[in-house]
Design an enzyme around this catalytic site. Structure first.
Site, PDB file in Angstrom:
ATOM      1  N   THR A   1      -2.785 -32.957 -68.937  1.00 30.75           N
ATOM      2  CA  THR A   1      -2.776 -31.794 -69.055  1.00 30.75           C
ATOM      3  C   THR A   1      -1.621 -31.474 -70.081  1.00 30.75           C
ATOM      4  O   THR A   1      -0.547 -32.068 -69.887  1.00 30.75           O
ATOM      5  CB  THR A   1      -2.595 -30.940 -67.871  1.00 30.75           C
TER       6      THR A   1
ATOM      7  N   PHE B   1       1.140 -29.130 -71.521  1.00 33.41           N
ATOM      8  CA  PHE B   1       1.778 -27.840 -71.057  1.00 33.41           C
ATOM      9  C   PHE B   1       2.831 -27.324 -72.378  1.00 33.41           C
ATOM     10  O   PHE B   1       3.271 -27.928 -73.034  1.00 33.41           O
ATOM     11  CB  PHE B   1       2.699 -27.864 -69.869  1.00 33.41           C
TER      12      PHE B   1
END
Length: 377
Positions: free
Chosen positions: A270, A272
């Site tokens: 992921t 960010f």
């Protein structure tokens, strides 16, 4: 360290060419090349054979131990010719919130956003927030100095709502951080494979572990989020109920890790972005930068095509372009874009100037250093 970098580093340390490794595994050289560039990943069933061929363990490859030693000596991340990249520092993000060492994130303690916040800023106090809007508001109102916001996932795509929140907020992007997502099967004390009957987690996490759960004959049960599921399992203290969440969730709620890395597919990451009330831009000479912005094109034929022409003619690489509908702009399409470069670069400045001729709105969201993770790939 990513799996692709680990495979390449171990191969070089073993003194093997891509062709040599392909012959040992019974695959094509192009398959090895795809693994090493991260475009595809080896199947889980292939991992033991791959590790044996490279004379390392599966854990070495999956967890990315820092260096491999073999015929070529020590190889840190990757080594090709005279080009060597050293282990990246814990964070290359400048923190402008020294006077407010609190970092907000969406979710409860133990969430992957919490894990990312701790990885990037280990000295800052985490502030869990119920929603993304609350995390933005915490920084805007001064209750937190920074916010750690997920923007996209390598398997699930872009994170919903973030593109709508970014242009409406008064915050700036000051950095990016890549967090590997490793799902673990968590149980209360006394839980075992014999006792566990169901596993609770976020719908996406369950989908990413579907095959493993089926093999273990564990029923998936949807929960609001991963860390929240771990929190509930700890409260229930029922050895028949497990959670799928992070190692940090296990640490936070006192759960045992019955099995780590239960995801079906390796390479779940992921990305960010770090948000701040203070706009801070790196020195353009300090290293590769990214610039993020949103824009709305004029309602004329080929306006998007023309608006992007300046980036092509000025040699500016656009690495992301996504459209979404903005209700506030009479349901016109807005575009979120990311380019390589700094506004102080002449080529970027000229490209942005040309963009203005074909747009009705442009908002610069921030310029920030590229994460070291990109160089690994």
């Amino acid at each position: 360290m990513s799996l692709s970098s680990a495979v390449k580093g171990a191969r070089l340390a073993a003194g093997l060419s891509q062709s040599d490794l392909a012959k040992r595994l019974g695959v094509t050289q192009s398959t090895i090349a795809l693994w090493e560039t991260g475009k595809t990943a080896p199947k889980r069933s292939m991992m033991p054979k791959l590790a044996a061929a490279l004379r390392v363990t599966v854990l070495d490859l999956e967890h990315g131990t820092g260096a491999f030693t073999g015929a070529l000596g020590s190889v840190s991340y990757f080594q090709e010719g005279h080009r060597t990249m050293s282990t990246p520092s814990p964070t290359a993000i400048v923190n402008p919130a020294q006077d407010n060492p609190v970092i907000a994130f969406q979710g409860v303690l133990g969430a992957y956003s919490h894990l990312a916040a701790r990885g990037a800023f280990p000295a800052m106090e985490p502030l869990p927030c119920p929603t993304f809007q609350d995390a933005f508001a915490a920084v805007e109102e001064g209750r937190a100095g920074l916010a750690m916001i997920p923007i996209e996932n390598s398997l699930g795509g872009r994170v919903a709502d973030i593109h709508h929140l970014l242009p409406e907020s008064n915050l700036f992007i000051i950095g990016e951080y890549f967090q590997p997502v490793h799902h673990c099967l968590l149980v209360p004390k006394g839980g075992s494979f014999e006792t566990v009957k169901e596993a609770r987690s976020h719908e996406q996490a369950l989908a990413q572990c579907r095959n493993t759960l089926r093999e273990l004959k564990i029923k998936p049960v949807i929960a609001a989020d991963t860390a929240g599921a771990a929190q509930d399992v700890a409260k229930l203290n029922d050895p028949s109920i497990a959670a799928i969440a992070s190692t940090l969730a296990a640490e936070t709620y006192g759960l045992d890790i019955l099995r780590p890395r239960i995801e079906d597919r390796i390479g779940n990451v992921t990305r960010f972005i770090v948000m701040s009330r203070t706009r801070i831009e790196p020195d353009p000479r300090s290293g590769p930068c990214l610039t993020s912005f949103v824009f709305t094109v004029r309602s004329v034929p080929a306006s998007l095509y023309k608006s992007l022409g300046g980036f092509a003619t000025n040699g500016v690489n656009m690495i992301k372009l996504e459209s979404y509908i903005s209700v506030g702009d009479d349901s016109r399409a807005r575009f979120y874009a990311e380019i390589e470069g700094h506004p102080a670069d002449k080529s970027v400045d000229q490209a942005m100037e040309e963009l203005q001729f074909f747009t009705t709105k442009i908002k610069l969201l921030g310029t920030y250093r590229q994460a070291d993770y990109r160089a690994e790939e």
